[in-house]
Design an enzyme around this catalytic site. Structure first.
Site, PDB file in Angstrom:
ATOM      1  N   TYR A 143     -32.063  10.501 -26.400  1.00 42.07           N
ATOM      2  CA  TYR A 143     -31.569   9.389 -27.229  1.00 42.07           C
ATOM      3  C   TYR A 143     -31.772   9.768 -28.692  1.00 42.07           C
ATOM      4  O   TYR A 143     -32.877  10.147 -29.097  1.00 42.07           O
ATOM      5  CB  TYR A 143     -32.310   8.082 -26.932  1.00 42.07           C
ATOM      6  CG  TYR A 143     -31.858   6.981 -27.869  1.00 42.07           C
ATOM      7  CD1 TYR A 143     -30.649   6.324 -27.653  1.00 42.07           C
ATOM      8  CD2 TYR A 143     -32.592   6.641 -29.000  1.00 42.07           C
ATOM      9  CE1 TYR A 143     -30.188   5.363 -28.544  1.00 42.07           C
ATOM     10  CE2 TYR A 143     -32.147   5.684 -29.894  1.00 42.07           C
ATOM     11  CZ  TYR A 143     -30.944   5.047 -29.663  1.00 42.07           C
ATOM     12  OH  TYR A 143     -30.489   4.106 -30.553  1.00 42.07           O
ATOM     13  N   ASP A 248     -35.958  15.927 -32.876  1.00 44.70           N
ATOM     14  CA  ASP A 248     -35.928  14.507 -33.224  1.00 44.70           C
ATOM     15  C   ASP A 248     -37.300  13.925 -32.882  1.00 44.70           C
ATOM     16  O   ASP A 248     -37.597  13.688 -31.712  1.00 44.70           O
ATOM     17  CB  ASP A 248     -34.810  13.830 -32.418  1.00 44.70           C
ATOM     18  CG  ASP A 248     -34.756  12.322 -32.655  1.00 44.70           C
ATOM     19  OD1 ASP A 248     -35.658  11.777 -33.311  1.00 44.70           O
ATOM     20  OD2 ASP A 248     -33.801  11.696 -32.156  1.00 44.70           O
ATOM     21  N   LYS A 277     -39.070   5.650 -37.831  1.00 49.23           N
ATOM     22  CA  LYS A 277     -39.916   4.658 -37.174  1.00 49.23           C
ATOM     23  C   LYS A 277     -41.316   4.467 -37.795  1.00 49.23           C
ATOM     24  O   LYS A 277     -41.459   3.674 -38.700  1.00 49.23           O
ATOM     25  CB  LYS A 277     -39.990   4.966 -35.679  1.00 49.23           C
ATOM     26  CG  LYS A 277     -38.640   4.669 -34.998  1.00 49.23           C
ATOM     27  CD  LYS A 277     -38.748   4.504 -33.509  1.00 49.23           C
ATOM     28  CE  LYS A 277     -37.523   3.825 -32.932  1.00 49.23           C
ATOM     29  NZ  LYS A 277     -36.513   4.708 -32.348  1.00 49.23           N
TER      30      LYS A 277
HETATM   31  C1  LIG Z   1     -35.103   4.995 -32.576  1.00 57.59           C
HETATM   32  C2  LIG Z   1     -34.660   6.407 -32.466  1.00 57.59           C
HETATM   33  C3  LIG Z   1     -33.571   6.906 -33.214  1.00 57.59           C
HETATM   34  C4  LIG Z   1     -32.733   6.031 -34.093  1.00 57.59           C
HETATM   35  O1  LIG Z   1     -33.447   5.463 -35.143  1.00 57.59           O
HETATM   36  P1  LIG Z   1     -32.899   4.118 -35.858  1.00 57.59           P
HETATM   37  O2  LIG Z   1     -33.858   3.890 -36.959  1.00 57.59           O
HETATM   38  O3  LIG Z   1     -32.891   3.050 -34.809  1.00 57.59           O
HETATM   39  O4  LIG Z   1     -31.523   4.425 -36.333  1.00 57.59           O
HETATM   40  C5  LIG Z   1     -33.264   8.254 -33.081  1.00 57.59           C
HETATM   41  N1  LIG Z   1     -33.971   9.059 -32.278  1.00 57.59           N
HETATM   42  C6  LIG Z   1     -35.018   8.626 -31.555  1.00 57.59           C
HETATM   43  C7  LIG Z   1     -35.773   9.585 -30.691  1.00 57.59           C
HETATM   44  C8  LIG Z   1     -35.384   7.281 -31.606  1.00 57.59           C
HETATM   45  O5  LIG Z   1     -36.404   6.833 -30.861  1.00 57.59           O
END
Ligand SMILES: *Cc1c(COP(=O)(O)O)cnc(C)c1O
Length: 428
Positions: A143, A248, A277
């Site tokens: 994701y 990521d 986050k």
């Molecule tokens: C939450 C998340 C995103 C997206 O971040 P947003 O601030 O919601 O756009 C991308 N990659 C990972 C692994 C995430 O947990």
């Protein structure tokens, strides 16, 4: 109309039925691990408000830093101008990150940080004379956010974006690394799953700009923990085929998996890293894409010379000030011990769920606890049971999970694990 009635009539919520949004809590305040509802009832935020509030809500040091910043410079454009919060946050990040990652691009959300990373990769490849390299490879179960290009590298089946398949650029999906965290790692690529990546890069390598993945912990794609050795293999294969490697760590950065970054489990450094986050301790939105000197130089020495991206609120000073204060909290407290204690307690207290017939697997890594069910969790039952237990849980698909703030007390954590086990039992 009451606020809740207005909300149901006019406001969209994330991944929520447009016409029948279902039950909703009205939250009026938060402190530490606690959320307060308008009816006065308090609930523990076992989700850290989607992985963000690692020090709890309204942490005094972060609030104070933000208040100071509000009084001097809440915002200014970043084109041609800079400010101390951006510089200070940069210093903190560089000191935390492994050597090599030292060119920071700030943006406003995780998804945008991913867009920026993908753009960096394509621009870098063009700069190196590889203008055919515009595609991406990733592993299933990932994701990476909800914006258009980020969506194209989310899992095409269990991800939430199957609907758009026809309209998205086609990327290359490899099987999810099947050797789990903690299992024995077989060196034979045919057994450890790296063979598929090798075959893809052998066959289509000249089209691939980068491999993008969440290191070790796949979050919203399935709450799955895989063996760090897979990343070492991926690093070597990317190097051999001139593909960049993008990590990521938007969900895992800043201690969540038991290491400062999940990639530290593997001691592998990517070419580009995405953070978000917990970067501000969950006080305000901010993200960062960090590249190596080589990537920055490649783009800088190309004909374009500039990265073609520049958000209006880039490096927002208020958000950066929260980031500086949040990272300083991490450095002052023994987060490693906090996370290790949470992990140990969750191991013990979630174990009883293993014998429930409705439960497929229980797993814990760092401050992430997961009860994976055999069937989809009923969101309405989850909402009711979690509210009754005074613990805010928001399961998705087959996963009942928590990732509490690191400051949660053992008593509070026991309430969380008890609520999770009760919810798993209540689903049969
Ligand atoms: C939450 C998340 C995103 C997206 O971040 P947003 O601030 O919601 O756009 C991308 N990659 C990972 C692994 C995430 O947990």
């Amino acid at each position: 109309m009451t606020p809740l009635e207005f909300d149901a009539r006019h406001l969209w919520h994330p991944y929520t039925h447009v016409l029948e949004p279902g039950p909703m809590h009205l939250i009026t305040g938060a402190e530490g691990v606690w959320l307060t509802r308008d009816d006065g009832v308090k609930m523990i935020d076992a989700m850290s408000s989607w992985w963000c509030t690692v020090h709890g809500h309204r942490h005094p040091a972060i609030i104070e830093a933000m208040q100071r910043q509000l009084g001097t410079l809440p915002h200014v454009m970043f084109g041609g101008l800079t400010h101390k919060p951006a510089v200070e946050l940069g210093r903190s990040l560089i000191s935390l990150l492994p050597d090599g990652l030292d060119r920071i691009f700030y943006s406003d959300s995780g998804s945008v940080a991913i867009e920026v990373a993908l753009k960096m990769a394509v621009q870098y490849q063009i700069a190196k004379g590889y203008s055919e390299r515009s595609e991406f490879a990733t592993i299933r179960g990932g994701y990476h956010g909800d914006t258009w290009k980020a969506m194209s590298v989310c899992d095409p089946v269990n991800g939430m974006h199957g609907l758009f398949r026809g309209a998205l650029s086609i990327q290359h999906f490899l099987p999810r690394p099947h050797i789990q965290f903690g299992q024995e790692w077989p060196d034979d690529p045919a057994e450890n799953g790296l063979e598929a990546l090798a075959a893809l890069l052998d066959g289509k390598g000249d089209k691939i700009a980068a491999v993008i993945l969440e290191p070790v912990v796949q979050g919203a794609g399935g709450m799955y923990f895989y063996h760090p050795a897979w990343l070492r293999g991926a690093r070597a294969l990317c190097d051999a085929h001139d593909a960049l490697l993008i990590f990521d760590e938007i969900a895992t950065g800043f201690g969540r998996s038991g290491e400062m970054f999940a990639m530290d489990h593997a001691r592998v450094v990517p070419d580009i890293l995405c953070l978000g986050k917990a970067l501000t301790g969950g006080h305000i939105t901010l993200a960062a894409t960090v590249a190596t000197e080589a990537v920055a130089r490649g783009i800088g020495e190309s004909e374009a010379g500039v990265l073609m991206h520049g958000p209006t609120y880039m490096a927002n000073p208020l958000a950066c000030s929260a980031g500086v204060a949040s990272l300083s909290q991490l450095q002052q407290r023994n987060w490693r011990q906090e996370v290790a204690s949470i992990a140990q307690q969750m191991e013990t207290e979630l174990a009883p769920a293993r014998i429930l017939p409705s439960v497929a697997e229980v797993r814990v890594l760092g401050a992430i606890g997961v009860i994976e069910m055999r069937d989809r969790v009923d969101p309405a039952i989850a909402h009711r049971l979690s509210a009754e237990s005074g613990v805010w849980l928001r399961p998705f698909a087959r996963n009942i999970y928590c990732m509490p703030p690191y400051v949660i007390s053992p008593e509070e954590l026991s309430r969380v694990t008890a609520a999770m086990v009760a919810l798993a039992g209540g689903q049969q």
